[in-house]
Design an enzyme around this catalytic site. Structure first.
Site, PDB file in Angstrom:
ATOM      1  N   CYS A   1       0.825  -1.205   0.000  1.00 50.36           N
ATOM      2  CA  CYS A   1       0.000   0.000   0.000  1.00 50.36           C
ATOM      3  C   CYS A   1       0.863   1.261   0.000  1.00 50.36           C
ATOM      4  O   CYS A   1       0.417   2.325  -0.415  1.00 50.36           O
ATOM      5  CB  CYS A   1      -0.961   0.004   1.182  1.00 50.36           C
ATOM      6  SG  CYS A   1      -0.155  -0.175   2.790  1.00 50.36           S
TER       7      CYS A   1
ATOM      8  N   GLU B   1      -4.791   2.846  -8.100  1.00 46.30           N
ATOM      9  CA  GLU B   1      -3.819   1.949  -7.482  1.00 46.30           C
ATOM     10  C   GLU B   1      -3.734   0.656  -8.292  1.00 46.30           C
ATOM     11  O   GLU B   1      -4.704  -0.090  -8.396  1.00 46.30           O
ATOM     12  CB  GLU B   1      -4.206   1.643  -6.030  1.00 46.30           C
ATOM     13  CG  GLU B   1      -3.144   0.844  -5.297  1.00 46.30           C
ATOM     14  CD  GLU B   1      -3.496   0.620  -3.835  1.00 46.30           C
ATOM     15  OE1 GLU B   1      -2.572   0.668  -3.001  1.00 46.30           O
ATOM     16  OE2 GLU B   1      -4.678   0.400  -3.530  1.00 46.30           O
TER      17      GLU B   1
END
Length: 496
Positions: A296, A397
């Site tokens: 992340c 992402e």
């Protein structure tokens, strides 16, 4: 924790890992299982896990609910001592758990060992919390009164974790939950549930009391959702995708329970004209491609000042071409496969999208083939140049080994580009100018700010979390974790 069964299409014996409920390893009520596949060799089954039912989940939550009063009463110091025992057992099993992690989700063995060692350190850190203060004395306006605060556990905590850090993330949620007096129901991601089962077994071997820690596997739509909606649940902590996180938030808010979300990022690295380029290249490579970019906090956008753009690209491409890709259990392998077929396909789709959007594929983007790679989910480290801030590959992402390069005329524009995303987890800058780094610290929208270091780096003793759509609720890790896992009582005592 397990039963031995014969795997399908494999020559070795695979293991069925059971649920851990009320102090026992138990089969799911429907006795259905699913295979966990090695992403380096999709024909290898790492183990089988339970496809649990709503009734299994109900048993787990009720078990936690029934145990919460007795666990709270044993005291914080004793709970801390228990975590020390778990840490020692995890350390004794470090090599086995790390190897399982590599086989199950593809991370290289050195990285897996590092993560498992980090899990040991997290347990010992929170074990120390057992002997630290849990409140403060506050002056009262009444000179004859005593006023102080004390912290109390929130109750039954649901823990839902992703597959990319199958040891560290569960432990940095479970350890503070337990030391502060809560009981836990833990649901890991299916793709890393075998590793998670081995972590839970360390707690079981340490003698965790019945019901204090419960482990259950199954789909998010069944087990995850039912956990969030269960009437006995008092709080939920979740790490995963933004879409699922929004569902968790909506469900928890509708019930009025505490929730804590970490939902990823699109993390920028700014490289200024006065930066040490060799240092910046090394950090971008590590931050962008370690763990196959499946972090992340991974470096996914690199924003470079015009004066050094071409020079930086040349150095970055040279370093990227040296990366060895393959089975993470083999020596000399720097980057492993994508963690699953779904993740593999997702990354390939984004690579094709980048081409369609008009970005320049500078290096990588290839699906590796041949005998060594044909059974795994391998993609070469990928770099796109001439990327515009509005492109989807610069906004969404990807969670894979893909780095996008963007130009900026100066630091002000670089920060504007960096902030031009819905995420705000981590960000870094490479510069030798003090004024530049101070401006960056003040103006960047990120919860984790790093100077002359890669964006991917989390210290266990420091608060972790992001801004905007990256996180919601109080921070994780460090002493700050108690803000989520406890509630404050203000006590006023007046003499007769």
């Amino acid at each position: 924790m397990e039963e031995r069964v014969i795997g399908v299409n494999v020559s070795t014996i695979a293991t069925t890992h059971l649920n851990y409920i009320n102090g026992q390893w138990v089969r799911s009520l429907n006795e259905k299982v699913e295979a966990s596949i090695n992403p380096a060799n999709k024909n290898e089954i790492v183990g089988y896990i339970q496809k649990s039912t709503k009734d299994d989940l109900d048993n787990a939550v009720k078990s936690a609910y029934q145990a919460k009063k007795s666990w709270k009463k044993i005291g914080q110091a004793e709970r801390g001592q228990f975590l020390f025992k778990v840490a020692n057992i995890l350390e004794e099993n470090l090599n086995d758990i790390a190897e399982t992690m590599t086989r199950e989700m593809g991370k290289t063995l050195p990285e897996a060992k590092g993560e498992t060692a980090r899990g040991v350190a997290i347990l010992r850190y929170y074990a120390g919390e057992g002997m630290r203060k849990d409140g403060d004395v506050i002056p009262s306006s009444d000179k004859d009164a005593l006023m102080f605060t004390k912290r109390t556990p929130v109750g039954v905590v649901g823990v839902i974790t992703p597959w990319n850090f199958p040891v560290a993330i569960p432990i940095w949620k479970i350890a503070p939950a337990l030391v502060y007096g809560n009981t836990v129901v833990f649901k890991p991601a299916t793709e890393a549930a075998v590793t998670a089962a081995k972590v839970v077994d360390c707690f079981a071997k340490a003698g965790v009391p019945k019901g204090v820690l419960n482990f259950i596997t199954g789909s998010g739509s069944v087990i995850g959702q039912q956990l969030i909606d269960h009437s006995f649940l008092d709080a939920i902590t979740f790490t995963g995708s933004e879409g699922v996180g929004q569902v968790v938030a909506n469900s928890a808010a509708s019930r009025g329970i505490k929730f804590q979300l970490e939902m990823g990022g699109k993390n920028p690295v700014i490289v200024t004209k006065d930066a040490d380029l060799d240092q910046a290249v090394e950090a971008v490579i590590s931050g962008g491609f370690r763990s196959t970019g499946q972090k992340c906090t991974a470096s996914s956008r690199v924003i470079i000042e015009n004066q050094i753009y071409d020079t930086f690209i040349e150095k970055l491409v040279q370093a990227t071409k040296k990366i060895t890709v393959g089975d993470g259990l083999k020596e000399g392998i720097w980057m492993g496969p994508c963690a699953s077929e779904n993740q593999f396909n997702n990354v390939r789709e984004y690579i094709e999208l980048g081409k369609e959007e008009g970005a320049t594929l500078i290096v990588g983007g290839e699906t590796l083939s041949g005998e060594e790679y044909s059974k795994g989910f391998y993609i070469t480290p990928t770099i796109f140049g001439n990327v515009k801030p509005e492109m989807r590959i610069a906004q969404e992402e990807i969670f894979g080994p893909v780095i996008t390069l963007l130009r900026a005329s100066d630091l002000t524009e670089a920060i504007e580009i960096a902030n031009n995303t819905k995420y705000g987890l981590s960000a870094s800058i490479f510069t030798s100018n003090i004024s530049s780094l101070l401006e960056f610290i003040d103006e960047i929208d990120a919860g984790l700010v790093r100077i002359n270091a890669e964006s991917a780096g989390v210290e266990l003793q420091a608060p972790f979390g992001g801004m905007k759509s990256s996180s919601s609720g109080s921070r994780e890790q460090g002493e700050t974790a108690k803000e989520f896992y406890t509630a404050i009582k203000t006590v006023f005592i007046k003499g007769n």
